[in-house]
Design a protein around this motif. Structure first.
Motif: not given
Lengths: 472, 472
Positions: A151-152, A344-347, A375, A377-378, A380, A414, B101, B180-184, B209
């Motif tokens: 995904v990245i 997923s959450l903010p890094i 993951h 980078g995402d 996730n 995520a 982030n 986040m890049i991933k959020n489903n 982003r």
């Protein structure tokens, strides 16, 4: 129901409709032991048949659950006894590949691996890749906006679908088979059907965006001694590899030990005493110089104090071994009961969040195991959590994982979706106004609530009940 | 209207509402000589004010047109006398940057260039870039899904927005400020407000982003002698540059001559006798070796017979000169009347399509000039067409450009949107069922039809009329 069955049989012809044990002898999911509950499966061969099937179900208010490869992890394809399953298994044809435009047109029931292989034969790549590749279908990937390991670099399924064709609840065929990267002529309707788990329409065909096949793959495995260095390492690798970075997979110490110690097959490529490990991959364009470039990037990371130990795969065999280790998630099953999570959450909030989760597990269960990997980078994270003595522990584990996401902008899903399993926790990640807007869309596109009812969120109160009466 | 004005003033406080010449002395667009038609402009400072403004307008059925930087090219921000303009010009604050982030949170009225500069100060990049950067706003970019020169690498605005906050027609605030890049977790509601030209809601804030800042920029300019070699060259460069390719801009011969011959400022970097030229750019991660890599890729292109002549920028000054040439689109204005187009189509159909357009122009006008250039990698072509003796020629030129797109999967708008200018031609690119679904969405989210009415498509028959009555 008898009249409807007759209609569906007429629409789909011989072999089109399966009933009774022909349906219930099938597993409800490829990783599930339970059987399908629904008694009826209709298997159209064309979009026109899908349209006629849905029109007939719409008329009688019959609930319909679309089925792809049944590799989902959140119960989105589960059925009730009175449901009709609309299986895309007979719509699995690759209609064409355009090598110059770098697109592939497929029917929704096409298996992901078939798409990958077909792209490869044309010197191209369909970059979506995930564990269920041999069973999952493009339609299922679209309906769940599947993610995976790359995904990245390449985005999620949403970023790989240029156009699609979907059938609305009432049978209307909406064909948006766009083949261009840029098209701003009106609303981007395909978004309605991506990641909505079959609740707004049934995807029947799609135009997929293909990419040039990488000419090199460099895989690094590194040890990192502090969490805060992980995103800094990500930033450095992302900048240094100039667009080639395709994976940045973090393994927490206990997950690494698990997958690199017998009975797991792989042996540890690095000492097992570091709190974090990262599998880094770059897909490049120059097999002569890409390795030197990866080594130079790694050198920079050493100099910046971001990694304490590292190995670069020296052969394709070594590369595959590193991935086999990362992918050996099944080892977690040695500690049942096991509960798998995908959040997923903010890094910047990730380290404290994992501590919160573990604190909650300790408070609730005393002893537990939480194998974490993801993951990064995402944003996730995946957890494989062993806690309690049987599946009744799930509620407590759910709470420990999901509750701390509230207030830190985290997502309870995520990449896996919501389905039934995460429905109760949706409000952690989405406001009441957001869910109300989802309901507005659902009512507008599926006013009788026949499409995958009860998944993701409950429709307006009483909707499902009304439908059941109509179906009876 | 007087009651509503009073209400809007109370909501937004001193300076919040402008009327009469304070509004009509402004230009209707930054590249337009005409004045704004609407007599009322409301300028909220907060999302809560936007919500209250829309709730008040919704109650009275008052049409509302949201305004950003007015750099649009399709009349999407044009107003009628009775409209209320909702300007985001006082909501232009950058709320925060998260370096780790890699996100930036902004109010919708923030100017693109301010975002670019702020990202740069944090060692990051916001990759969207286009000619209107000094005036256009993030809200406008979102509402039109702006593209620009780097789509091939970074995608369009849709791919750069992680989350957003929008206010629905009735004043409901839908906050989906995902980071986040991933959020489903449920429907991806932000898609409703991206590229829908302010017709489904007003975007008030967004999470953008950011990307790592490139460490090198290699720019090549090459001559190509056959159309079919253009996509092959694209494929080769894309594969060889391993993810670094960021621009692939094709110039047809006459456009190249125009922008490299006096009175244009730039001189031709290559002889002017080739049918096609391409400006190729790579954004890399290693300023030591990226140039050698670009040269090696070019060498491969020579060997494959794909280019006949080439130059690589040897300095930042040369790099900027090459881009200045490509961007000197204003030269077209020397041949009025000029009509500008922005279409997209599958690359394999592009050569024949350009011939069709030129044949149509010749049939209708006899003599004409068609300067063609475009982002070939995205399937996106721009035409600057000089034909006829005055603006009355527009209809004929429109027909020559748009009619041949029907039946070849082309789009009447690659990146500019539809607005008013392309509304009549929407049916070339979208089926009746697609437009019907757009109307379904419009009705569901904006049942009184107050948001940017009449843009993109007509709402259900009579809707605008009803609204005008209510507004009176």
């Amino acid at each position: 129901m008898a009249d409807l069955l007759q209609t569906l049989s007429e629409i789909t012809g011989p072999g089109g409709v399966l009933t009774g044990t022909d349906v219930t002898s099938r597993a409800a999911g490829i990783w599930m032991s339970e059987s399908i509950e629904a008694q009826t499966m209709v298997r159209p061969k064309t979009t026109a048949e899908v349209s006629a099937v849905l029109a007939a179900c719409h008329e009688t208010g019959q609930p319909v659950v679309a089925h792809g490869g049944l590799t989902g992890l959140v119960g989105s394809a589960l059925t009730e006894r009175g449901d009709v399953i609309l299986s895309l298994e007979r719509m699995n044809r690759i209609e064409g590949v355009d090598r110059v435009n770098r697109t592939m047109t497929v029917q929704a029931g096409t298996v992901l691996q078939a798409v990958q292989e077909c792209a490869d034969e044309h010197g191209l790549m369909y970059p979506l890749d995930l564990g269920g590749r041999g069973s999952c279908t493009i339609g299922g990937n679209i309906s769940t906006n599947a993610g995976g390991n790359r995904v990245i670099r390449y985005g999620m399924t949403r970023d790989m679908v240029l156009g699609l064709e979907a059938v609305l609840a009432d049978g209307t065929v909406v064909s948006s088979m766009n083949e261009m990267i840029k098209n701003n002529a009106g609303y981007d309707l395909k978004q309605l059907f991506i990641g909505t788990e079959g609740s707004l329409g049934v995807v029947t065909r799609a135009v997929l965006r293909l990419r040039e096949k990488p000419r090199s793959q460099e895989t690094l495995f590194v040890a990192v001694d502090e969490f805060d260095k992980l995103p800094e390492l990500l930033k450095l690798m992302d900048a240094r590899l100039g667009g080639a970075l395709s994976a940045f997979e973090v393994l927490w110490n206990n997950f690494y030990r698990l997958v690199s110690t017998p009975p797991a097959k792989q042996r540890p490529p690095l000492a097992q005493d570091s709190p974090y490990y990262v599998l880094i991959e770059a897909m490049g364009g120059d097999d002569q110089t890409d390795k030197a470039r990866a080594e130079a990037a790694l050198e920079d990371a050493y100099e910046a104090g971001l990694v304490t130990d590292a190995v670069i795969a020296q052969s394709e065999a070594q590369r595959l071994e590193l991935w086999a280790m990362r992918d050996d998630v099944e080892q977690i099953n040695r500690f049942p009961p096991i509960f798998i999570y995908d959040v997923s959450l903010p890094i910047p909030r990730m380290e404290a969040y994992v501590e919160d989760v573990n604190r909650g597990l300790a408070e609730t269960f005393g002893t537990y195991r939480n194998f974490a990997f993801g993951h990064l980078g995402d944003g996730n994270l995946h957890f494989g959590i062993s806690a309690g003595s049987d599946n009744s522990a799930k509620k407590g584990v759910d709470r420990a994982v999901y509750a701390p996401l509230a207030g830190i902008g985290g997502s309870v899903s995520a990449e896996h979706g919501v389905g039934l399993d995460k429905k109760a926790w949706l409000s952690v990640s989405r406001t009441a106004d957001e869910v109300a807007l989802m309901r507005t869309l659902k009512r507008a596109l599926d006013p009788r609530g026949i499409l995958n009812p009860g998944k993701i969120f409950d429709a307006a109160e009483g909707a499902r009940e009304d439908v059941d009466v109509a179906a009876g």
